[in-house]
Design an enzyme around this catalytic site. Structure first.
Site, PDB file in Angstrom:
ATOM      1  N   ASP A 121     -10.912  -1.059  -1.134  1.00 32.55           N
ATOM      2  CA  ASP A 121      -9.792  -0.575  -0.415  1.00 32.55           C
ATOM      3  C   ASP A 121      -8.626  -1.750   0.382  1.00 32.55           C
ATOM      4  O   ASP A 121      -8.214  -1.998   1.273  1.00 32.55           O
ATOM      5  CB  ASP A 121     -10.039  -0.320   1.018  1.00 32.55           C
ATOM      6  CG  ASP A 121      -8.916   0.754   1.724  1.00 32.55           C
ATOM      7  OD1 ASP A 121      -7.662   1.031   0.851  1.00 32.55           O
ATOM      8  OD2 ASP A 121      -9.096   0.964   2.926  1.00 32.55           O
ATOM      9  N   LEU A 122      -8.389  -2.627  -1.330  1.00 31.23           N
ATOM     10  CA  LEU A 122      -7.676  -3.897  -1.172  1.00 31.23           C
ATOM     11  C   LEU A 122      -6.701  -3.150  -0.931  1.00 31.23           C
ATOM     12  O   LEU A 122      -5.569  -2.395  -1.845  1.00 31.23           O
ATOM     13  CB  LEU A 122      -7.889  -4.953  -2.426  1.00 31.23           C
ATOM     14  CG  LEU A 122      -6.966  -5.865  -2.033  1.00 31.23           C
ATOM     15  CD1 LEU A 122      -7.806  -6.411  -1.308  1.00 31.23           C
ATOM     16  CD2 LEU A 122      -6.908  -6.336  -4.074  1.00 31.23           C
TER      17      LEU A 122
END
Length: 239
Positions: free
Chosen positions: A50-51
């Site tokens: 979930d960058l």
């Protein structure tokens, strides 16, 4: 963190003026080194999943810190990918193979990094980007500028006085390499850092980005697989 998150600066017309080119380049390099640490230097390999710009926090010296590991997965020492039946991530940042088949890997994080990089140098969000009928995402817009050889048109206007053209073009090139459709075509983070930090002149030529986000009136997650990767438009919100 005293300076909040990266999105607070780059997507605000007034705040973005405080981030000159040198600071943005150092932030890009710092994020890349952070991801490499997760992928290679920890005892167990960590895939963040979930960058995004809102998960990049900035300390008092504007050094980036990767945060929010709620969706992160620890994989085996020699394992580079895994599969899940429940896709969780953020619309606009997840890779096509993860959105379609649930396959996540270190190359999924590379894709997300590529999106973040392009957002940093352009000052534009990938999601909700409707520049024209031909490019309804930042990735599509950047790809069009690349193919038309008008690369500097992507640059955030606030960088006009401080931008180093060669570095900007290199960052655009690397960003597009990171968001290529085939995961095997994307560089690893160690290679990304070598390209960013080195004096390499001739970088590989990128292929078309994985998909272009189109206008989508639905905000719900769909379990149906699209017919092609160019049709992935469903919102996938982190939980």
């Amino acid at each position: 963190m005293p300076n909040k998150s990266l999105d607070f600066f780059i997507f605000d017309q007034k705040q973005s003026m405080s981030l000159d080119w040198e600071m943005r380049f150092n932030i890009i390099l710092g994020i890349a080194r952070g991801i490499l640490y997760l992928h290679q230097d920890t005892r167990l390999r960590i895939i963040h999943r979930d960058l995004k710009t809102s998960n990049i926090l900035l300390d008092h010296k504007m050094n980036p810190k990767i945060s929010d590991f709620g969706l992160a997965r620890i994989v085996g020492d020699r394992q580079t990918e895994a599969i899940t039946s429940k896709v969780a991530g953020t619309y606009g940042y997840i890779s096509s193979e993860y959105a379609i088949d649930g396959i996540f890997s270190i190359k999924s994080d590379v894709f997300s990094f590529g999106v973040v990089l392009l957002e940093i140098i352009s000052g534009k969000r990938n999601t909700g980007f409707f520049k024209s009928k031909q490019a309804m995402s930042l990735l599509g817009y950047a790809w069009g500028l690349w193919t038309d050889n008008v690369l500097m048109d992507l640059m955030d206007e606030t960088l006009q006085d401080t931008c180093i053209a060669d570095q900007f073009v290199k960052c655009l090139n690397i960003g597009l390499l990171c968001v290529q459709s085939n995961p095997s075509d994307r560089p690893t983070m160690s290679i990304v850092i070598k390209m960013l930090d080195g004096e390499t002149v001739n970088l590989p030529t990128p292929k078309r980005p994985a998909f272009v986000i189109g206008r989508d009136q639905s905000s719900s997650t769909s379990s149906n697989k699209p017919e092609s990767i160019n049709e992935v438009t469903n919102s996938l919100e982190a939980r």
